[in-house]
Design a protein around this motif. Structure first.
Motif, mmCIF file in Angstrom:
data_model
loop_
_atom_site.group_PDB
_atom_site.id
_atom_site.type_symbol
_atom_site.label_atom_id
_atom_site.label_comp_id
_atom_site.label_asym_id
_atom_site.label_seq_id
_atom_site.Cartn_x
_atom_site.Cartn_y
_atom_site.Cartn_z
ATOM 1 N N LEU A 54 -29.970 42.783 22.096
ATOM 2 C CA LEU A 54 -30.603 44.100 22.188
ATOM 3 C C LEU A 54 -30.475 44.704 23.581
ATOM 4 C CD1 LEU A 54 -33.897 43.633 20.146
ATOM 5 C CD2 LEU A 54 -32.024 45.195 19.640
ATOM 6 N N GLY A 55 -30.546 43.850 24.595
ATOM 7 C CA GLY A 55 -30.464 44.319 25.975
ATOM 8 C C GLY A 55 -29.053 44.506 26.491
ATOM 9 N N GLY A 56 -28.056 44.230 25.666
ATOM 10 C CA GLY A 56 -26.679 44.423 26.092
ATOM 11 C C GLY A 56 -26.162 43.353 27.029
ATOM 12 N N MET A 57 -26.869 42.221 27.088
ATOM 13 C CA MET A 57 -26.432 41.109 27.937
ATOM 14 C C MET A 57 -25.400 40.247 27.223
ATOM 15 S SD MET A 57 -28.208 41.513 30.700
ATOM 16 C CE MET A 57 -28.386 39.999 31.591
ATOM 17 N N ASP A 58 -25.322 40.399 25.905
ATOM 18 C CA ASP A 58 -24.401 39.628 25.086
ATOM 19 C C ASP A 58 -23.931 40.522 23.952
ATOM 20 O OD1 ASP A 58 -22.938 37.447 24.250
ATOM 21 O OD2 ASP A 58 -24.664 36.123 24.021
ATOM 22 N N GLN A 59 -22.834 40.146 23.310
ATOM 23 C CA GLN A 59 -22.288 40.937 22.216
ATOM 24 C C GLN A 59 -22.326 40.141 20.918
ATOM 25 O OE1 GLN A 59 -18.586 41.894 24.449
ATOM 26 N NE2 GLN A 59 -19.077 44.003 23.904
ATOM 27 N N VAL A 60 -22.504 40.858 19.803
ATOM 28 C CA VAL A 60 -22.580 40.216 18.501
ATOM 29 C C VAL A 60 -21.231 39.621 18.102
ATOM 30 C CG1 VAL A 60 -24.413 41.750 17.696
ATOM 31 C CG2 VAL A 60 -22.043 42.309 17.185
ATOM 32 N N THR A 61 -21.268 38.575 17.297
ATOM 33 C CA THR A 61 -20.056 38.051 16.671
ATOM 34 C C THR A 61 -19.705 38.943 15.491
ATOM 35 O OG1 THR A 61 -20.653 35.817 17.369
ATOM 36 C CG2 THR A 61 -19.014 36.009 15.610
ATOM 37 N N SER A 62 -20.733 39.344 14.726
ATOM 38 C CA SER A 62 -20.557 40.313 13.649
ATOM 39 C C SER A 62 -21.888 40.976 13.365
ATOM 40 C CB SER A 62 -20.002 39.638 12.392
ATOM 41 O OG SER A 62 -20.935 38.732 11.857
ATOM 42 N N GLY A 63 -21.840 42.085 12.665
ATOM 43 C CA GLY A 63 -23.042 42.836 12.356
ATOM 44 C C GLY A 63 -23.146 44.084 13.224
ATOM 45 N N ILE A 65 -25.786 46.622 15.662
ATOM 46 C CA ILE A 65 -27.023 46.898 16.393
ATOM 47 C C ILE A 65 -26.998 48.373 16.773
ATOM 48 C CG2 ILE A 65 -28.398 46.471 18.462
ATOM 49 C CD1 ILE A 65 -27.306 43.631 18.490
ATOM 50 N N ILE A 66 -28.024 49.093 16.322
ATOM 51 C CA ILE A 66 -28.139 50.514 16.633
ATOM 52 C C ILE A 66 -29.437 50.707 17.407
ATOM 53 C CG2 ILE A 66 -28.387 52.838 15.667
ATOM 54 C CD1 ILE A 66 -26.803 51.744 13.205
ATOM 55 N N GLU A 74 -20.896 48.119 19.250
ATOM 56 C CA GLU A 74 -19.495 48.534 19.418
ATOM 57 C C GLU A 74 -19.148 48.841 20.875
ATOM 58 O OE1 GLU A 74 -16.941 48.778 17.140
ATOM 59 O OE2 GLU A 74 -18.317 47.643 15.868
ATOM 60 N N TYR A 75 -20.109 48.747 21.772
ATOM 61 C CA TYR A 75 -19.875 49.083 23.177
ATOM 62 C C TYR A 75 -18.935 48.083 23.840
ATOM 63 C CZ TYR A 75 -23.757 52.488 23.375
ATOM 64 O OH TYR A 75 -24.585 53.560 23.207
ATOM 65 N N ASN A 76 -18.077 48.584 24.724
ATOM 66 C CA ASN A 76 -17.247 47.709 25.558
ATOM 67 C C ASN A 76 -18.058 47.328 26.797
ATOM 68 O OD1 ASN A 76 -17.045 49.799 27.517
ATOM 69 N ND2 ASN A 76 -15.221 50.634 26.529
ATOM 70 N N LYS A 77 -17.465 46.532 27.683
ATOM 71 C CA LYS A 77 -18.215 46.023 28.847
ATOM 72 C C LYS A 77 -18.714 47.146 29.748
ATOM 73 C CE LYS A 77 -16.249 41.460 28.938
ATOM 74 N NZ LYS A 77 -16.185 40.271 29.720
ATOM 75 N N LYS A 78 -17.896 48.158 29.970
ATOM 76 C CA LYS A 78 -18.304 49.277 30.826
ATOM 77 C C LYS A 78 -19.474 50.043 30.204
ATOM 78 C CE LYS A 78 -16.472 53.214 33.351
ATOM 79 N NZ LYS A 78 -15.303 54.002 33.692
ATOM 80 N N MET A 79 -19.400 50.265 28.903
ATOM 81 C CA MET A 79 -20.481 50.965 28.204
ATOM 82 C C MET A 79 -21.768 50.140 28.204
ATOM 83 S SD MET A 79 -18.171 52.375 25.049
ATOM 84 C CE MET A 79 -19.360 53.370 24.188
ATOM 85 N N LEU A 80 -21.632 48.816 28.068
ATOM 86 C CA LEU A 80 -22.813 47.945 28.108
ATOM 87 C C LEU A 80 -23.468 47.976 29.483
ATOM 88 C CD1 LEU A 80 -21.650 44.864 26.011
ATOM 89 C CD2 LEU A 80 -23.499 46.459 25.443
ATOM 90 N N THR A 81 -22.670 48.026 30.532
ATOM 91 C CA THR A 81 -23.215 48.119 31.896
ATOM 92 C C THR A 81 -24.029 49.389 32.047
ATOM 93 O OG1 THR A 81 -21.411 46.820 32.816
ATOM 94 C CG2 THR A 81 -22.627 48.225 34.346
ATOM 95 N N LYS A 82 -23.503 50.510 31.594
ATOM 96 C CA LYS A 82 -24.219 51.792 31.660
ATOM 97 C C LYS A 82 -25.484 51.742 30.798
ATOM 98 C CE LYS A 82 -23.311 56.767 31.022
ATOM 99 N NZ LYS A 82 -24.678 57.070 31.117
ATOM 100 N N TYR A 83 -25.387 51.152 29.621
ATOM 101 C CA TYR A 83 -26.530 51.000 28.723
ATOM 102 C C TYR A 83 -27.649 50.206 29.407
ATOM 103 C CZ TYR A 83 -29.060 48.967 24.681
ATOM 104 O OH TYR A 83 -30.018 48.527 23.803
ATOM 105 N N ARG A 84 -27.302 49.072 30.014
ATOM 106 C CA ARG A 84 -28.314 48.247 30.702
ATOM 107 C C ARG A 84 -28.925 49.009 31.868
ATOM 108 N NH1 ARG A 84 -24.316 44.224 29.864
ATOM 109 N NH2 ARG A 84 -23.581 44.559 31.986
#
Length: 162
Positions: A54-63, A65-66, A74-84
């Motif tokens: 949920l916090g964007g520290m890890d990514q799902v294997t499948s499924g 998260i909205i 579906e976020y890439n690493k750069k998008m996850l950084t901005k999200y966090r």
């Protein structure tokens, strides 16, 4: 009310050599906007993994998260950084305060990187640390350090706190 968080069939596996660990296996739930939720369960049940996903520290294997209408899974690493940085307020178990910064500076450090921060002085006052703002972590009790950590997360004015 609308769903603020929705997990659909979320799985997270880790590979340890030839062994596959199912940290989270087919988890689905929804949380409405403004709802206060506590995650509880036995040791090894996947609580920390869910929070990391949920916090964007890890990514799902499948499924899926909205969060607030955005498909975080579906976020890439750069998008996850901005999200966090912009959307999440983290309260860490071990505080993670910068030892050579005082309480107000620890909170100011967090608000410098976000879009719509709250006033650090007001937030520290609201958590009962009005008279301790100039103290360094080593000069604060464990509870006071935890409150600085909470103030730092709150001051980011996040959509989601964990």
């Amino acid at each position: 009310m609308k769903n603020f968080i929705e997990l659909k069939n979320v799985k997270k596996t880790y590979h340890m050599g030839d062994v596959i660990i199912k940290a989270v296996d087919d988890v689905s739930f929804a949380i409405e906007e403004g709802e206060f939720v506590v995650v509880i369960g036995a040791s090894g049940a996947g609580k920390t993994t869910i929070l990391n996903l949920l916090g964007g520290m890890d990514q799902v294997t499948s499924g899926t998260i909205i969060v607030d209408g955005n498909e975080v899974s579906e976020y890439n690493k750069k998008m996850l950084t901005k999200y966090r940085r912009d959307e999440i307020g983290f309260v860490f178990q071990f505080y993670n305060l910068v030892q050579n910064l005082n309480a107000i500076e620890n909170v100011e450090l967090a608000v410098e990187i976000c879009k719509n921060p709250m006033n650090p002085v007001e937030v520290l006052s609201n958590v009962g640390l009005k008279d301790r703002m100039q103290n360094f972590p080593s000069q604060l009790s464990g509870g006071e350090q935890q409150r600085v950590s909470i103030a730092r997360a709150l001051a980011k004015n996040p959509k989601l706190m964990q």
